[in-house]
Design an enzyme around this catalytic site. Structure first.
Site, PDB file in Angstrom:
ATOM      1  N   SER A  30       0.822  -1.210   0.000  1.00 19.90           N
ATOM      2  CA  SER A  30       0.000   0.000   0.000  1.00 19.90           C
ATOM      3  C   SER A  30       0.861   1.266   0.000  1.00 19.90           C
ATOM      4  O   SER A  30       0.507   2.260  -0.648  1.00 19.90           O
ATOM      5  CB  SER A  30      -0.945  -0.015   1.201  1.00 19.90           C
ATOM      6  N   THR A  31       1.994   1.260   0.685  1.00 23.44           N
ATOM      7  CA  THR A  31       2.853   2.456   0.693  1.00 23.44           C
ATOM      8  C   THR A  31       3.501   2.636  -0.679  1.00 23.44           C
ATOM      9  O   THR A  31       3.560   3.755  -1.209  1.00 23.44           O
ATOM     10  CB  THR A  31       3.933   2.344   1.800  1.00 23.44           C
ATOM     11  N   ASP A  81      10.711   1.074  -1.560  1.00 22.68           N
ATOM     12  CA  ASP A  81       9.760   0.041  -1.131  1.00 22.68           C
ATOM     13  C   ASP A  81       9.390   0.252   0.331  1.00 22.68           C
ATOM     14  O   ASP A  81      10.126   0.901   1.081  1.00 22.68           O
ATOM     15  CB  ASP A  81      10.393  -1.351  -1.333  1.00 22.68           C
ATOM     16  N   GLY A  95       7.527  -8.820   3.009  1.00 21.51           N
ATOM     17  CA  GLY A  95       6.853  -9.992   2.456  1.00 21.51           C
ATOM     18  C   GLY A  95       5.431 -10.165   2.933  1.00 21.51           C
ATOM     19  O   GLY A  95       4.790 -11.172   2.621  1.00 21.51           O
ATOM     20  N   GLU A 103      11.212  -8.677  -4.513  1.00 20.35           N
ATOM     21  CA  GLU A 103      11.675  -7.455  -3.837  1.00 20.35           C
ATOM     22  C   GLU A 103      13.158  -7.576  -3.499  1.00 20.35           C
ATOM     23  O   GLU A 103      13.934  -6.628  -3.666  1.00 20.35           O
ATOM     24  CB  GLU A 103      10.859  -7.222  -2.564  1.00 20.35           C
TER      25      GLU A 103
HETATM   26  C1  5RP Z   1       5.196  -6.756   0.269  1.00 17.14           C
HETATM   27  C2  5RP Z   1       6.031  -6.003   1.227  1.00 17.14           C
HETATM   28  C3  5RP Z   1       5.570  -4.648   1.620  1.00 17.14           C
HETATM   29  O1  5RP Z   1       6.596  -3.741   1.440  1.00 17.14           O
HETATM   30  C4  5RP Z   1       5.171  -4.669   3.059  1.00 17.14           C
HETATM   31  O2  5RP Z   1       4.225  -5.694   3.257  1.00 17.14           O
HETATM   32  C5  5RP Z   1       4.602  -3.314   3.512  1.00 17.14           C
HETATM   33  O3  5RP Z   1       3.365  -3.125   2.898  1.00 17.14           O
HETATM   34  P1  5RP Z   1       2.470  -1.868   3.241  1.00 17.14           P
HETATM   35  O4  5RP Z   1       3.133  -0.680   2.646  1.00 17.14           O
HETATM   36  O5  5RP Z   1       1.136  -2.199   2.599  1.00 17.14           O
HETATM   37  O6  5RP Z   1       2.341  -1.779   4.744  1.00 17.14           O
HETATM   38  O7  5RP Z   1       7.052  -6.435   1.685  1.00 17.14           O
HETATM   39  O8  5RP Z   1       5.691  -8.050   0.032  1.00 17.14           O
END
Ligand code: 5RP
Length: 220
Positions: A30-31, A81, A95, A103
């Protein structure tokens, strides 16, 4: 501020790290999705993006950003990320979205890893968030037995097939004292593709969204 407003603020701050005229690596979650929306505003000022998952590839294309195969890229200045947890050494658990392997591959190629996170992700010790492990399907029981010996409780993530056609086992109940050592030990179990510890290759900086503004963290 809501959590989404924090994510948007940190995604916008990450634009300062994007190198114009170059390819940018884009994470998943989401981020990262907020970052994609910000990135779209740069238009032709970037050459394109490498995606860390099929979901991100699709979203990049929906935003008109051209997606480049990692094998066609000879340099990747920046990878942006999110994280599920990050500590003060900028080691992470990732993950939660199941995209850990791709990633980790994109992060390995990038010269700089910029982690974008809201303040809820900063922890003193990694491990409260269950550690994702990507597993070749025929090795599920073997890997689960080996993971249990490390002290955690392995649970198969129901209904989850990764972009690589594999399973995810989440390892619950860990308190990770030495993330580099644990990352290596899990990766040596036959049948493991990789695990969600990003400790051997941590982030280079973390942009952390707080109600008082976006802070820049470097490794302690
Ligand atoms: C996906 C990831 C994401 O970076 C992690 O889950 C964070 O996600 P969000 O920004 O939705 O909190 O590793 O595999």
């Amino acid at each position: 501020m809501t959590q989404d407003e924090l994510k948007q603020a940190v995604a916008r701050a990450a634009l300062a790290h994007v190198v114009e005229g170059e390819i940018v690596g884009v994470g998943t979650g989401s981020t990262a999705n907020f970052f994609i929306a910000e990135l779209a505003a740069l238009g032709q000022r970037i050459r394109g993006a490498v995606a860390s998952s099929e979901a991100t590839r699709q979203r990049l294309e929906e935003h008109g950003i051209s997606v480049v195969d990692l094998n066609h890229v000879d340099r990747l200045p920046v990878y942006v990320d999110g994280a599920d947890e990050i500590d003060h050494a900028l080691q992470m658990i990732k993950g939660g979205g199941g995209a850990l392997t791709r990633e980790k591959i994109v992060a390995a190629v990038a010269a700089k890893f910029v982690c974008i996170a809201d303040q809820s992700k900063l922890v003193p010790v990694l491990g409260r968030f269950p550690l994702p492990v990507e597993v070749i399907p025929m090795a599920l029981n073997h890997v689960s037995r080996q993971l249990a010996r490390l002290g955690g409780e392995p649970r198969l993530r129901e209904g989850c097939i990764t972009d690589n056609g594999n399973l995810i086992v989440d390892l619950h109940g860990l308190e990770i004292a030495d993330a580099v050592d644990l990352e290596r030990r899990i990766n040596q179990i036959v049948g493991v593709v990789t695990n969600g510890l990003f400790a051997c290759r941590p982030a280079d900086i973390c942009l952390l969204a707080t109600p008082g503004g976006v802070k820049t963290l470097v490794a302690a």
